[in-house]
Design a protein around this motif. Structure first.
Motif, PDB file in Angstrom:
ATOM      1  N   GLY A 147       5.357 -54.801  45.918  1.00  0.00           N
ATOM      2  CA  GLY A 147       4.942 -56.188  45.850  1.00  0.00           C
ATOM      3  C   GLY A 147       4.360 -56.729  47.137  1.00  0.00           C
ATOM      4  O   GLY A 147       3.982 -57.899  47.210  1.00  0.00           O
ATOM      5  N   GLU A 182       5.316 -69.450  48.419  1.00  0.00           N
ATOM      6  CA  GLU A 182       4.616 -68.759  47.336  1.00  0.00           C
ATOM      7  C   GLU A 182       4.712 -67.251  47.536  1.00  0.00           C
ATOM      8  O   GLU A 182       4.969 -66.494  46.591  1.00  0.00           O
ATOM      9  N   LEU A 196      10.145 -61.744  45.829  1.00  0.00           N
ATOM     10  CA  LEU A 196      11.441 -61.768  45.150  1.00  0.00           C
ATOM     11  C   LEU A 196      11.297 -61.432  43.673  1.00  0.00           C
ATOM     12  O   LEU A 196      12.091 -60.659  43.113  1.00  0.00           O
ATOM     13  N   SER A 197      10.305 -62.011  43.011  1.00  0.00           N
ATOM     14  CA  SER A 197      10.136 -61.788  41.573  1.00  0.00           C
ATOM     15  C   SER A 197       9.813 -60.333  41.273  1.00  0.00           C
ATOM     16  O   SER A 197      10.331 -59.759  40.306  1.00  0.00           O
ATOM     17  N   VAL A 198       8.980 -59.714  42.117  1.00  0.00           N
ATOM     18  CA  VAL A 198       8.602 -58.319  41.900  1.00  0.00           C
ATOM     19  C   VAL A 198       9.793 -57.388  42.102  1.00  0.00           C
ATOM     20  O   VAL A 198       9.934 -56.372  41.417  1.00  0.00           O
ATOM     21  N   ASN A 199      10.684 -57.753  43.023  1.00  0.00           N
ATOM     22  CA  ASN A 199      11.806 -56.874  43.368  1.00  0.00           C
ATOM     23  C   ASN A 199      13.134 -57.306  42.753  1.00  0.00           C
ATOM     24  O   ASN A 199      14.185 -56.755  43.095  1.00  0.00           O
ATOM     25  N   GLY A 200      13.108 -58.302  41.870  1.00  0.00           N
ATOM     26  CA  GLY A 200      14.333 -58.714  41.187  1.00  0.00           C
ATOM     27  C   GLY A 200      15.319 -59.413  42.085  1.00  0.00           C
ATOM     28  O   GLY A 200      16.536 -59.353  41.849  1.00  0.00           O
ATOM     29  N   ASN A 249       8.431 -66.068  47.033  1.00  0.00           N
ATOM     30  CA  ASN A 249       8.805 -66.041  45.616  1.00  0.00           C
ATOM     31  C   ASN A 249       8.144 -64.882  44.877  1.00  0.00           C
ATOM     32  O   ASN A 249       8.742 -64.281  43.971  1.00  0.00           O
ATOM     33  N   HIS A 250       6.914 -64.547  45.257  1.00  0.00           N
ATOM     34  CA  HIS A 250       6.246 -63.383  44.664  1.00  0.00           C
ATOM     35  C   HIS A 250       7.023 -62.102  44.971  1.00  0.00           C
ATOM     36  O   HIS A 250       7.295 -61.300  44.076  1.00  0.00           O
ATOM     37  N   LYS A 259      16.535 -62.998  44.563  1.00  0.00           N
ATOM     38  CA  LYS A 259      16.532 -64.461  44.514  1.00  0.00           C
ATOM     39  C   LYS A 259      16.960 -64.993  45.871  1.00  0.00           C
ATOM     40  O   LYS A 259      17.606 -64.297  46.666  1.00  0.00           O
TER      41      LYS A 259
END
Length: 255
Positions: A117, A48, A54-58, A51-52, A60
């Protein structure tokens, strides 16, 4: 396997934002590698957090089934866990862009660390720190070892594979009176003794380092050795800590 495991704490434990920042920083530096090493998978809480970030910083993460097959097969095969420990960090919540300034000169207060993030490291805390802004906190080693014992019970045994104090040693009259280094090592050994008493299977301790060496990030200014090295002549001189550590190794008594 050897991991560098700096312990992370919230700057204000009553602030949920600081607690979250410490948890995310801990995932990056510790849980992401410890989960893989000893669980053979990533816990739900670890993923969790990953993934947070990664999502904030673009970003994967490419996770494949065969990767986890190998992790599962390897998780009980480690003979020991080596812990490199020098410092802990205190984290504050942070909403902004990433910026890291590495203090490579020993100018205290020259460090900056903030990750988008994740959070921001707070250096102005009531804890001693080196000229390189590394927090001197032996309790962090104890907390880290207890975490391994409780969360990863298949660890088998622990060696402290690196621990020591980087310092601007003053070479006077053929030696260095490095009482700060002696105090640093002494307090970390005392906390290791406490961990053993608490049930952690610690089998050995390796000081960093025998003699002053070149640092890829600090050159020749930051010294860790028990022996002072004149880098111009290559002469070696025992520091006060060398005699102290020699006696400690011979007697196994911390004085």
């Amino acid at each position: 396997v050897v991991h560098a495991l700096p312990t992370k704490y919230p700057y204000d434990p009553s602030n949920p934002g600081d607690v979250r920042a410490a948890e995310l920083e801990d995932i990056i530096h510790n849980k992401f590698i410890l989960d893989a090493t000893y669980l053979g998978r990533y816990s739900q809480k670890t993923m969790e957090g990953v993934n947070h970030i990664l999502s904030v910083n673009g970003g994967k993460l490419d996770l494949r089934e065969e990767d986890f097959e190998m992790l599962e097969a390897a998780k009980d095969l480690n003979d020991f866990l080596g812990i490199n420990y020098y410092m802990s960090d205190w984290m504050r919540e942070f909403d902004g862009e990433s910026e890291i300034t590495h203090n490579s000169t020993g100018a205290k207060g020259g460090s900056k660390y903030q990750l988008k993030g994740v959070g921001r490291r707070e250096f102005d805390v009531d804890v001693p720190r080196t000229d390189w802004d590394w927090m001197i906190y032996p309790q962090g080693l104890y907390d880290q070892m207890m975490r391994v014992k409780n969360d990863y019970p298949n660890y088998k045994k622990i060696y402290v594979t690196e621990n020591g104090l980087g310092y601007k040693d003053e070479f006077v009259d053929g030696t260095v009176k490095d009482d700060a280094r002696i105090d640093y090592v002494k307090k970390h050994l005392e906390i290791i003794s406490d961990a053993i008493t608490a049930g952690v299977n610690v089998k050995g301790y390796f000081i960093w380092s025998l003699m002053d060496v070149f640092s890829w990030s600090n050159g020749y200014e930051k010294r860790y050795g028990l022996f002072y090295v004149d880098f111009e002549t290559q002469e070696r001189y025992p520091k006060k800590s060398a005699y102290w550590y020699k006696k400690l190794a011979e007697t196994q008594i911390i004085e």
